[in-house]
Design an enzyme around this catalytic site. Structure first.
Site, PDB file in Angstrom:
ATOM      1  N   ASP A 101     -36.957 -17.770  -2.470  1.00 44.37           N
ATOM      2  CA  ASP A 101     -36.067 -17.915  -1.198  1.00 44.37           C
ATOM      3  C   ASP A 101     -36.472 -17.170  -0.026  1.00 44.37           C
ATOM      4  O   ASP A 101     -37.698 -16.724  -0.436  1.00 44.37           O
ATOM      5  CB  ASP A 101     -35.168 -17.458  -1.147  1.00 44.37           C
ATOM      6  CG  ASP A 101     -33.226 -17.566  -0.274  1.00 44.37           C
ATOM      7  OD1 ASP A 101     -34.217 -18.030   0.825  1.00 44.37           O
ATOM      8  OD2 ASP A 101     -32.857 -17.817  -0.592  1.00 44.37           O
TER       9      ASP A 101
ATOM     10  N   ASP B 270     -34.496 -26.599   7.044  1.00 54.32           N
ATOM     11  CA  ASP B 270     -33.137 -26.901   6.098  1.00 54.32           C
ATOM     12  C   ASP B 270     -32.194 -27.482   7.073  1.00 54.32           C
ATOM     13  O   ASP B 270     -31.845 -27.418   7.851  1.00 54.32           O
ATOM     14  CB  ASP B 270     -32.802 -24.870   5.829  1.00 54.32           C
ATOM     15  CG  ASP B 270     -33.089 -24.366   5.502  1.00 54.32           C
ATOM     16  OD1 ASP B 270     -33.343 -24.269   3.689  1.00 54.32           O
ATOM     17  OD2 ASP B 270     -34.262 -22.875   5.508  1.00 54.32           O
TER      18      ASP B 270
ATOM     19  N   ARG C  85     -30.933 -27.366  11.438  1.00 52.24           N
ATOM     20  CA  ARG C  85     -32.059 -26.917  12.227  1.00 52.24           C
ATOM     21  C   ARG C  85     -32.180 -28.310  13.482  1.00 52.24           C
ATOM     22  O   ARG C  85     -32.048 -27.888  14.593  1.00 52.24           O
ATOM     23  CB  ARG C  85     -33.111 -26.934  12.053  1.00 52.24           C
ATOM     24  CG  ARG C  85     -32.880 -25.796  10.750  1.00 52.24           C
ATOM     25  CD  ARG C  85     -32.682 -24.417  10.855  1.00 52.24           C
ATOM     26  NE  ARG C  85     -32.398 -23.885   9.342  1.00 52.24           N
ATOM     27  CZ  ARG C  85     -31.537 -22.794   9.031  1.00 52.24           C
ATOM     28  NH1 ARG C  85     -30.558 -22.714  10.020  1.00 52.24           N
ATOM     29  NH2 ARG C  85     -31.216 -22.598   8.438  1.00 52.24           N
TER      30      ARG C  85
ATOM     31  N   HIS D  16     -28.620 -12.896   2.350  1.00 50.20           N
ATOM     32  CA  HIS D  16     -29.923 -12.027   3.833  1.00 50.20           C
ATOM     33  C   HIS D  16     -29.583 -10.859   4.673  1.00 50.20           C
ATOM     34  O   HIS D  16     -29.597 -10.259   5.195  1.00 50.20           O
ATOM     35  CB  HIS D  16     -28.926 -13.647   5.382  1.00 50.20           C
ATOM     36  CG  HIS D  16     -29.189 -14.611   4.905  1.00 50.20           C
ATOM     37  ND1 HIS D  16     -28.157 -15.750   4.175  1.00 50.20           N
ATOM     38  CD2 HIS D  16     -30.402 -15.954   5.450  1.00 50.20           C
ATOM     39  CE1 HIS D  16     -28.719 -16.482   3.992  1.00 50.20           C
ATOM     40  NE2 HIS D  16     -30.293 -16.487   4.740  1.00 50.20           N
TER      41      HIS D  16
END
Length: 339
Positions: A254, A65, A73, A184
């Site tokens: 995801d 990502d 990242r 998340h």
């Protein structure tokens, strides 16, 4: 060697003996790396080379990502820092053509950065709309609130990635922008009607439905399927993503380890594949969870295998040589307009 229908994370900067043996046996289609996996330049190159060797082919997908802003990242000294997508949206409000060029350059420069270590997929563009009052999990990751602007800038970024030999993965279908909770941590439930979604959130994905790969949103759209989030919903995947959006590329979930999904990891993975996802994406590197995912998913076969093959070669087939220094200079000039 035939792959299975999943993408794996790993625990650290180097593979353990257990991971090497497990991945060789369970044959994920590809791998995804996060900040915990990013060491020094040589370590990162070695890790990616080892993952590709385990995958059995030079083009084994290794995803990351890399969006800019909060979601980046690779950071200095491995790669420059980049502004979030919203900065390009602000530039578009003043100079649309300059913004589109800057978006293309962002993708192309990401490709220079990532390919240097062996990455070949980037989970970009993020085509979710900016919606006031929604969770900050998207926030400035969105280019703009207007669907046409998001499609224009996201499409340019995807073309830039492809020109650098990387395969873009658009996210999060059919739209994460309205979520009022961070998936998340919780399962967001969206109240908007299907007609409202069709007129706005879905539009950027429909405009870019020829991109090779995409990622689902762990969101429950109550007016479309009140019982299951997109990742586990055949209704959303078939009626909205495949039919209305017209996306026939590689569809991955995801991250299956996100808290939006509750239940046994193996059963969740089976449900995602049964609902129409081509691949289960598992990111956290937890071996016990990965064993459940790998044990639940099938061999990549049929349409899913054809989509995977097409996505794997998409970037390399579009690689165009370019003068990196000149492109970086152009990018700096354009982004300075909104500094």
């Amino acid at each position: 060697m035939q792959s299975k229908a999943w993408i794996a994370g790993c625990a650290g900067k180097r593979l353990s003996a257990d991971e090497k043996a497990f991945f060789a046996d369970e044959r994920p289609f590809g791998f995804i790396l996060f900040g915990r996996n990013i060491g020094e330049a040589g370590e990162l190159r070695d890790l990616i080379a080892e993952l590709k060797e385990i995958g059995g082919r030079a083009t084994t997908p290794v995803l990351v990502d890399q969006e800019g802003g909060r979601v980046q990242r690779l950071r200095p000294p491995l790669a420059p820092s980049y502004p979030p997508a919203a900065v390009l949206g602000a530039l578009h409000a003043a100079e649309p053509e300059a913004a589109e060029r800057a978006a293309w350059l962002t993708g192309r420069l990401f490709a220079f950065d990532l390919a240097a270590y062996g990455f070949n997929f980037d989970c970009l563009p993020c085509l979710d709309l900016h919606v006031g009052g929604a969770t900050k999990a998207i926030g400035d990751r969105a280019y703009a609130a207007a669907p046409d602007v998001v499609a224009r800038l996201g499409g340019a970024a995807a073309r830039g990635l492809a020109a650098g030999g990387l395969t873009p993965v658009m996210k999060h279908l059919p739209g994460h922008g309205r979520a009022t909770m961070d998936s998340h941590l919780h399962l967001p439930r969206v109240e908007a009607t299907r007609a409202e979604l069709s007129a706005s959130d879905i539009q950027p994905f429909r405009a870019l439905n020829d991109l090779p790969a995409a990622m689902t949103a762990h969101i429950l759209f109550k007016d479309i399927d009140a019982t299951a989030p997109t990742t586990l919903s055949a209704i959303v995947i078939e009626d909205v993503i495949r039919e209305e959006i017209g996306f026939d590329g590689l569809l991955m979930t995801d991250d299956m380890s996100m808290k939006a999904l509750e239940g046994d990891m193996g059963e969740l993975s089976r449900r995602a594949i049964a609902a129409g996802c081509d691949l289960a994406l598992h990111c956290n590197g937890d071996m016990a969870e990965m064993r459940k995912v790998a044990g639940a998913v099938p061999e990549l076969d049929g349409k899913a295998a054809l989509r995977a093959e097409a996505a794997e070669v998409y970037g390399p087939a579009r690689l165009e040589p370019a003068d990196e220094a000149a492109l970086r200079e152009d990018y700096a000039r354009l982004t300075s307009l909104v500094a």
